[in-house]
Motif scaffolding. Structure first.
Motif, PDB file in Angstrom:
ATOM      1  N   UNK A   1       0.845  -1.185   0.000  1.00  0.00           N
ATOM      2  CA  UNK A   1       0.000   0.000   0.000  1.00  0.00           C
ATOM      3  C   UNK A   1       0.886   1.242   0.000  1.00  0.00           C
ATOM      4  N   UNK A   2       0.273   2.376  -0.320  1.00  0.00           N
ATOM      5  CA  UNK A   2       0.988   3.648  -0.291  1.00  0.00           C
ATOM      6  C   UNK A   2       0.727   4.334   1.044  1.00  0.00           C
TER       7      UNK A   2
ATOM      8  N   UNK B   1       8.446  -6.819   7.287  1.00  0.00           N
ATOM      9  CA  UNK B   1       7.733  -5.656   6.769  1.00  0.00           C
ATOM     10  C   UNK B   1       8.723  -4.556   6.424  1.00  0.00           C
ATOM     11  N   UNK B   2       8.391  -3.796   5.411  1.00  0.00           N
ATOM     12  CA  UNK B   2       9.151  -2.603   5.030  1.00  0.00           C
ATOM     13  C   UNK B   2       8.169  -1.449   5.061  1.00  0.00           C
ATOM     14  N   UNK B   3       8.220  -0.691   6.145  1.00  0.00           N
ATOM     15  CA  UNK B   3       7.224   0.345   6.387  1.00  0.00           C
ATOM     16  C   UNK B   3       7.862   1.720   6.373  1.00  0.00           C
ATOM     17  N   UNK B   4       7.114   2.682   5.868  1.00  0.00           N
ATOM     18  CA  UNK B   4       7.630   4.042   5.782  1.00  0.00           C
ATOM     19  C   UNK B   4       6.481   5.026   5.958  1.00  0.00           C
TER      20      UNK B   4
ATOM     21  N   UNK C   1       5.984   3.313  -0.947  1.00  0.00           N
ATOM     22  CA  UNK C   1       5.405   1.977  -0.985  1.00  0.00           C
ATOM     23  C   UNK C   1       5.750   1.218   0.290  1.00  0.00           C
ATOM     24  N   UNK C   2       4.742   0.645   0.937  1.00  0.00           N
ATOM     25  CA  UNK C   2       4.918  -0.168   2.124  1.00  0.00           C
ATOM     26  C   UNK C   2       4.586  -1.617   1.790  1.00  0.00           C
TER      27      UNK C   2
ATOM     28  N   UNK D   1      -3.120   6.808   3.987  1.00  0.00           N
ATOM     29  CA  UNK D   1      -2.930   5.501   3.362  1.00  0.00           C
ATOM     30  C   UNK D   1      -3.814   5.399   2.123  1.00  0.00           C
ATOM     31  N   UNK D   2      -3.338   4.622   1.136  1.00  0.00           N
ATOM     32  CA  UNK D   2      -4.098   4.515  -0.114  1.00  0.00           C
ATOM     33  C   UNK D   2      -3.661   3.267  -0.880  1.00  0.00           C
ATOM     34  N   UNK D   3      -4.542   2.817  -1.770  1.00  0.00           N
ATOM     35  CA  UNK D   3      -4.237   1.767  -2.752  1.00  0.00           C
ATOM     36  C   UNK D   3      -3.653   0.501  -2.132  1.00  0.00           C
TER      37      UNK D   3
END
Length: 232
Positions: free
Chosen positions: A131-132, A158-161, A168-169, A196-198
């Motif tokens: 997700x974005x 997880x790769x979270x930002x 992109x997460x 958050x989106x998509x």
């Protein structure tokens, strides 16, 4: 395999090598087929409002899914709303051929929740969520999964930002399994807004299905091969 007893050592070795060769080849084919996963749910959040977050937003109807029987909802809790806030509109991670700029899901608060529920996912594994995300002031987030909505486990990785631009997460839920799946994100937007989106969820068929098929084929071809030698 009783017919093998009637052959000499060389013939026995040739038969067994042939059967083992078929087994290895079919298992490799099965492993290759399991990588043919696909998108099983997506939320691009066009046309949704804040009230929809409370009742649950169904996955997009304008995206082609594999498999198509999976249903799902996305819900927001706490200080969640639909809009643009300080993040602006976004197209990142839109699964459609023609991405669309749109409002997004906005959070402002501590320990608020975003939850995705997926139904009819028995036989699928290797779940991956992308997700974005965008944040205006150093927010935090943390995902967990459950197959009953009560007991929760951490993702495999997880790769979270949550930065000052859309990013992109990715969350890897490879250990997750069950007929119903819940993915929960606990959020802290700090002293700003988190957007958050998509959302996209991908999965693959479980390898056991292909392993069983491979075993059945090997038994079938092995018997035919031995009978053919018996007639020679």
């Amino acid at each position: 395999m009783a017919l093998i007893k009637n052959y000499g050592t060389d013939q026995k070795m040739r038969i067994m090598k042939t059967i083992f060769g078929w087994t290895a080849g079919i298992l490799v084919l099965g492993a290759t087929l399991t990588t043919h996963g696909g998108l099983i749910a997506a939320w691009t959040l066009e046309g949704n409002n804040t009230l929809d977050l409370t009742t649950g937003i169904n996955k997009n109807g304008d995206v082609t899914y594999d498999p198509g029987l999976v249903t799902g909802t996305l819900t927001g809790a706490g200080n969640a709303s639909m809009g643009t806030g300080g993040a602006g509109v976004n197209m990142l991670n839109d699964p459609r051929t023609t991405p669309i700029n749109s409002d997004n899901l906005i959070y402002a608060g501590i320990n608020t929740l975003l939850t995705i529920q997926l139904n009819n996912v028995a036989g699928l594994s290797g779940f991956t969520l992308t997700y974005a995300a965008h944040d205006t002031l150093n927010g935090t987030q943390g995902w967990q999964w459950s197959n009953n909505g009560v007991d929760w486990a951490n993702p495999d990785s997880s790769t979270l930002s949550l930065g000052s631009t859309w990013s992109l997460n990715t969350v890897d839920f490879s250990s997750a399994s069950g007929s119903t799946m819940y993915f929960k994100n606990t959020l802290n937007s700090g002293f700003g807004f988190a957007a958050f989106d998509n959302f996209q969820v991908n999965a693959v068929p479980e390898p056991s299905n292909y392993a069983l098929a491979a075993f059945g084929l090997c038994i079938c071809f092995g018997r035919r091969f031995i009978r053919k030698l018996a007639r020679a």
